[in-house]
Design a protein around this motif. Structure first.
Motif, PDB file in Angstrom:
ATOM      1  N   TYR A  79      58.637  41.839  59.228  1.00 55.51           N
ATOM      2  CA  TYR A  79      58.533  42.451  57.900  1.00 55.51           C
ATOM      3  C   TYR A  79      59.597  41.883  56.963  1.00 55.51           C
ATOM      4  N   PHE A  80      60.775  41.628  57.524  1.00 56.42           N
ATOM      5  CA  PHE A  80      61.849  41.070  56.706  1.00 56.42           C
ATOM      6  C   PHE A  80      61.462  39.678  56.190  1.00 56.42           C
TER       7      PHE A  80
ATOM      8  N   GLN B 230      52.758  46.684  52.898  1.00 57.86           N
ATOM      9  CA  GLN B 230      53.205  48.021  52.486  1.00 57.86           C
ATOM     10  C   GLN B 230      54.731  48.081  52.395  1.00 57.86           C
ATOM     11  N   VAL B 231      55.387  47.528  53.416  1.00 60.12           N
ATOM     12  CA  VAL B 231      56.858  47.520  53.433  1.00 60.12           C
ATOM     13  C   VAL B 231      57.372  46.753  52.224  1.00 60.12           C
ATOM     14  N   CYS B 232      56.716  45.622  51.930  1.00 62.19           N
ATOM     15  CA  CYS B 232      57.110  44.792  50.784  1.00 62.19           C
ATOM     16  C   CYS B 232      57.007  45.572  49.487  1.00 62.19           C
TER      17      CYS B 232
ATOM     18  N   GLU C  56      46.295  41.736  62.081  1.00 58.78           N
ATOM     19  CA  GLU C  56      45.786  42.434  60.886  1.00 58.78           C
ATOM     20  C   GLU C  56      46.679  43.635  60.539  1.00 58.78           C
ATOM     21  N   SER C  57      47.034  44.397  61.591  1.00 65.04           N
ATOM     22  CA  SER C  57      47.892  45.571  61.346  1.00 65.04           C
ATOM     23  C   SER C  57      49.261  45.125  60.848  1.00 65.04           C
ATOM     24  N   LEU C  58      49.765  44.061  61.447  1.00 68.68           N
ATOM     25  CA  LEU C  58      51.083  43.568  61.032  1.00 68.68           C
ATOM     26  C   LEU C  58      51.091  43.193  59.558  1.00 68.68           C
ATOM     27  N   LEU C  59      50.054  42.455  59.130  1.00 72.67           N
ATOM     28  CA  LEU C  59      50.006  42.019  57.730  1.00 72.67           C
ATOM     29  C   LEU C  59      49.886  43.208  56.785  1.00 72.67           C
TER      30      LEU C  59
END
Lengths: 134, 377
Positions: free
Chosen positions: B193-194, B229-231, B221-224
């Motif tokens: 995510y970072f 969202q985190v971004c 897919e979940s990671l992206l």
């Protein structure tokens, strides 16, 4: 013509805050004048070629440009190109006095107006009003 | 580029010239370059798929796909790749076409050995040159997300290197699944995510080597989705920048804020001012750091404008290469009937074209600022 313009820019760009100036000719030759050790001629020469390329790129993208000012954190680069494709660039410190920015704009306007066949140095009132180099 | 051999690919349909280039460049480089050659665009593209090329040097006249066409393709597919044109037909028209299509340099083929030495020295400088502030990475047609998607959809195995001036990391993809990410002391999803949230910078794909550990189990897919969202959460809202009170910057912020659905606590642009400004604006475009169009107003040819922004982004770095001018902020282009501004700020790039009718010029004129002279010119 080259000698005239080289002499003209060397004399008239001696304005407080100006770091360097230069010219690029259509035959890819350049003239560089440094007023600050951090802007040595050897580094400046390719800058004027790159500057001429930027005008070429603008033209290709159908973006006509009379005058261009590239603004960086610590310096501004004023640039103009004549109808005979001779191009001029002047680096000035970012925090130069407002009157200096206006002076440089007038100088570039004058650069564009120098006749292509000119063989005598062009008179300008700018140098007298602008003072010495830094 | 220090510490490793740079891969330089020459593309030319003249086999004798390629032999000459290979010999000369290998001699000049003394083992610091691996010189690859291709006789046509198709072979060049094949080599690009299998190698991490640092610099490609292209001839203009080639059969089927000529130099300018190949440049266009490369600009889309490998926007980070350094591209140079080397031709015997150095006309002004080709020059401007090639430079506009992403060539860093347009060089004429030399006729003597000394000329080749100059070409080599020039190319060495270019290969050394990596913009530290990430200008080159500011505008990319293909973003990190797209590269990851492509790798995963194709069920590839690779290592994705992500690098910015402030952070470096790697994402390991095995058979189309992200299995590990690392960035400094961070590992796993946190690192992923970072890395995903980094602005600008470069990324490159490398052959897969199994990592020492597997830290990610989630589907790509979940990671992206989670990364996006985190971004979003991390990026909003940017603190307002009240100084200088420039209408363009205000408009920039307003457009960004309206796009990201964030309501500023206080209105940044007074309604009459904004309306007057809008009257003066002919065209406006805002691109994200990934080169995606975030906001577009009356832009007739978005692709062409994005290409122009890429050129500005590249040229802004080249112009002050080895000069202490600091990071690029904006370029003002005065035209006979208007003004054009390109500004790169907070990872976004703004393009605004205004016309200079009397009323419009008045709307643009900040009181007591030297910008007034620009607008009024």
């Amino acid at each position: 013509m080259k000698q005239v313009l080289n002499r003209w820019i060397a004399n008239h760009a001696r304005v407080p805050g100006v770091l360097a100036c230069g010219l690029h000719y259509p035959d890819r030759t350049v003239f560089s004048q440094s007023m600050n050790v951090a802007y040595p001629p050897i580094v400046l020469d390719p800058v004027w070629r790159c500057l001429a390329d930027t005008f070429s790129v603008f033209h290709h993208h159908r973006i006509p440009s009379e005058f261009v000012r590239w603004q960086y954190q610590d310096a501004h680069l004023y640039a103009a190109i004549r109808s005979d494709n001779i191009c001029c660039g002047i680096f000035v410190v970012q925090d130069a006095d407002t009157s200096v920015h206006a002076t440089l704009r007038r100088l570039l306007r004058e650069f564009k107006a120098i006749p292509a066949t000119s063989s005598a140095p062009v008179q300008s009132g700018l140098a007298a009003s602008a003072g010495g180099g830094r | 580029m220090t510490g490793r051999v740079a891969k330089v690919l020459f593309v030319d349909d003249d086999p004798m010239l390629l032999d000459l280039v290979r010999q000369l460049m290998a001699g000049f480089a003394q083992g610091t370059w691996e010189v690859l050659t291709a006789r046509d665009s198709a072979s060049a593209l094949k080599l690009l798929q299998g190698n991490v090329i640092d610099l490609i040097v292209i001839d203009v006249h080639m059969p089927v796909v000529d130099g300018p066409q190949l440049l266009k393709l490369l600009q889309r597919k490998y926007p980070q790749l350094l591209k140079v044109v080397l031709t015997g037909d150095a006309t002004g028209a080709y020059r401007s076409e090639c430079l506009a299509n992403g060539a860093e340099l347009f060089l004429e083929k030399p006729r003597q050995r000394e000329g080749w030495q100059v070409i080599y020295s020039t190319l060495v400088e270019l290969v050394k040159f990596k913009p530290e502030s990430g200008f080159r990475g500011v505008l990319r047609r293909v973003g990190l997300q797209e590269v990851l998607q492509l790798e995963c959809l194709a069920r590839n195995s690779s290592i994705l290197d992500v690098s910015t001036p402030h952070a470096k990391g790697q994402v390991f993809i095995q058979d189309g699944e992200v299995i590990h990410a690392v960035c400094g002391s961070k590992a796993g999803e946190t690192a992923f995510y970072f890395l995903f949230g980094l602005k600008g910078g470069d990324f490159s794909l490398h052959p897969f080597i199994p990592p020492g550990e597997k830290t990610i189990d989630k589907s790509w897919e979940s990671l992206l989705m989670e990364a996006a969202q985190v971004c979003d959460e991390a990026h909003e809202p940017d603190p307002p920048v009240p100084d200088p009170p420039d209408e363009l910057e205000r408009e920039f912020e307003t457009a960004l804020l309206s796009k990201s659905s964030v309501t500023p606590s206080e209105p940044k642009v007074q309604a009459p001012q904004a309306a007057a400004f809008r009257k003066a604006v002919d065209e406006m475009l805002i691109c994200s750091s990934q080169g995606e169009v975030v906001y577009d107003w009356q832009c007739k040819n978005v692709d062409s404008r994005v290409a122009f922004l890429e050129c500005v982004s590249a040229k802004s770095a080249q112009l002050v290469h080895r000069l202490p001018a600091g990071s690029f902020e904006r370029v003002d282009i005065e035209q006979s009937d208007g003004r054009l501004v390109v500004q790169i700020k907070s990872g976004h790039t703004l393009f605004v074209r205004t016309r200079l009718e009397a009323q419009a010029a008045e709307a643009l004129r900040p009181e007591g600022k030297e910008e007034a002279a620009v607008a009024g010119a």
